[in-house]
Design an enzyme around this catalytic site. Structure first.
Site, PDB file in Angstrom:
ATOM      1  CE  LYS A 264      -4.307   1.460   2.126  1.00 26.59           C
ATOM      2  NZ  LYS A 264      -4.972   1.480   0.838  1.00 26.59           N
TER       3      LYS A 264
ATOM      4  N   GLY B 119       6.528   0.925   5.727  1.00 29.87           N
ATOM      5  CA  GLY B 119       7.421  -0.010   5.036  1.00 29.87           C
ATOM      6  C   GLY B 119       7.467   0.237   3.537  1.00 29.87           C
ATOM      7  CB  CYS B 120       4.788   0.720   1.039  1.00 26.40           C
ATOM      8  SG  CYS B 120       4.000  -0.885   1.295  1.00 26.40           S
ATOM      9  CB  THR B 121       7.000   5.387   2.726  1.00 29.26           C
ATOM     10  OG1 THR B 121       5.593   5.578   2.537  1.00 29.26           O
ATOM     11  CG2 THR B 121       7.735   6.704   2.521  1.00 29.26           C
TER      12      THR B 121
ATOM     13  CB  ALA C   2       8.685   3.809  -2.626  1.00 30.11           C
TER      14      ALA C   2
END
Length: 156
Positions: free
Chosen positions: A38, A43-45, A48
């Site tokens: 998401k 974690g995704c930030t 990325a």
């Protein structure tokens, strides 16, 4: 479900640059395809931004980075703008590509079960063949590991 040695599925998805893309559009380049749960989550930030920070190093190895989640394009656009992401994000809203790569999974969180993307990364050769995969990825150090594999061509 191991995909190494298989040709990638040619699912057309809307991309953050306003076009519809298929993985076959990138033949002649290596693809680092990463699936993440998401936009805008910690974690995704981190993941990325790690890919963003190594973007040139991947480009120097003839590799493109493509991120995939089930978020819609407008959310991807905000994520890209907020963090200056220089690579494409694909909106796999119907989880077609996630299904094809076997990363759409039943997950459990705080006692609740739901379906979502299992953080995974795949390296795809210039000819469209999966040559390396990581499943249940831990964010810390992962981007560096993927870069190292590309540098050394230590596939499989």
């Amino acid at each position: 479900m191991e995909l190494i040695g298989t040709t990638v599925p040619d699912v057309a998805l809307p991309a953050s640059n306003g076009t519809t893309v298929k993985l076959s559009d990138f033949r002649g380049k290596q693809i680092v395809l990463y699936f993440y749960p998401k936009d805008m989550t910690p974690g995704c930030t981190t993941q990325a931004c790690d890919f963003r920070d190594q973007y040139e190093s991947f480009a120097d190895l003839n590799a493109v980075i493509i991120g995939v989640s089930t978020d819609p394009l407008n959310r991807h656009e905000k994520f890209i703008e907020k963090h200056g992401l220089p690579f494409l994000l694909l909106a796999d809203v119907e989880h077609e590509l996630a299904d094809a790569f076997g990363v759409w999974k039943l997950k459990k969180n705080f006692g609740k079960e739901y379906y979502g993307i299992e953080r995974s990364t795949f390296i795809i050769s210039e000819t469209g063949m999966v040559v390396k995969e990581w499943r249940k990825v831990s964010v810390k150090g992962h981007v560096q590991e993927a870069l190292q594999v590309l540098k050394e061509k230590t596939f499989a």
